[in-house]
Design an enzyme around this catalytic site. Structure first.
Site, mmCIF file in Angstrom:
data_model
loop_
_atom_site.group_PDB
_atom_site.id
_atom_site.type_symbol
_atom_site.label_atom_id
_atom_site.label_comp_id
_atom_site.label_asym_id
_atom_site.label_seq_id
_atom_site.Cartn_x
_atom_site.Cartn_y
_atom_site.Cartn_z
ATOM 1 N N GLU A 119 38.985 48.055 36.883
ATOM 2 C CA GLU A 119 40.255 48.725 36.596
ATOM 3 C C GLU A 119 40.208 50.156 37.124
ATOM 4 O OE1 GLU A 119 42.935 47.578 34.892
ATOM 5 O OE2 GLU A 119 42.209 45.797 33.812
ATOM 6 N N ASP A 165 49.672 44.778 39.802
ATOM 7 C CA ASP A 165 48.691 45.834 39.995
ATOM 8 C C ASP A 165 47.628 45.426 41.016
ATOM 9 O OD1 ASP A 165 47.935 44.036 37.747
ATOM 10 O OD2 ASP A 165 46.123 45.252 37.649
HETATM 11 ZN ZN LIG Z 1 45.474 43.785 36.203
#
Ligand SMILES: [Zn+2]
Length: 189
Positions: A119, A165
């Site tokens: 992330e 994302d």
């Molecule tokens: Zn994600």
């Protein structure tokens, strides 16, 4: 930071913050995929400890209206890279973190089984910091020495239509140049 020293799937160059949100990988899993995500809590707010709190089931759901929309969510990623480039690790890479959800890539479903989730602190669609690209490349290269990595993709590529994302602000060409891996390892950009 030294990303090349590891112990039982933990990168010693990362800040360790153990998450309970993981399980075993299937037997004989070929961990050949790195999945890049973006996250910030609340979205667009950087700094603080909310992501670490989310991944350790410690987030106060009542602390912000946005948190109520994700109340009870139990997720994790192997790594989180702050805007400053500081790297956190929540789950051993030997284990299966909960970052991908329903997903499919390179002909295989359930990408959590055989991928590593990273992330980036950020807002999907927006840009990321040079320090994050630097840490991400170092981490990818270190992972490539520990696992047979042959693919790097975004959440948006393994769950198209459902996830967006890290989005168009993430520069795949910069990552590819920094790690010097073949372009076939990456989504088309
Ligand atoms: Zn994600």
């Amino acid at each position: 930071m030294d990303f090349d020293r590891w112990h039982q799937g933990w990168c010693l160059g990362a800040e360790k913050c153990e998450s309970p949100n993981f399980g075993p990988r299937p037997a004989n899993a070929q961990v050949d995929l790195i999945v890049v995500h973006s996250i910030s809590l609340p979205p667009g707010k950087f700094g603080g400890q909310h992501v670490q709190q989310l991944f350790t089931n410690q987030l106060d759901w009542d602390a912000h209206p946005y948190f109520q929309t994700i109340r009870g969510l139990e997720v994790s990623a192997h790594f989180f890279i702050e805007r400053t480039g500081r790297v956190w690790q929540f789950v051993s890479c030997h284990d299966r973190a909960w970052h991908a959800g329903v997903s499919q890539y390179r002909g295989r479903a359930n990408c959590n089984d055989d991928s590593i989730g990273i992330e980036l602190e950020g807002l999907e669609g927006e840009t990321f910091e040079a320090a994050q690209y630097d840490s991400l490349a170092k981490l990818c290269l270190a992972l490539g020495k520990q696992y047979p990595i042959a693919h790097v993709a975004g959440h948006e590529h393994i769950a198209p239509g459902r996830k967006k994302d890290p989005g168009p602000g993430f520069k795949w060409d910069v990552l590819q140049k920094n790690v010097a891996w073949p372009s076939q390892y990456f989504p088309e950009f």
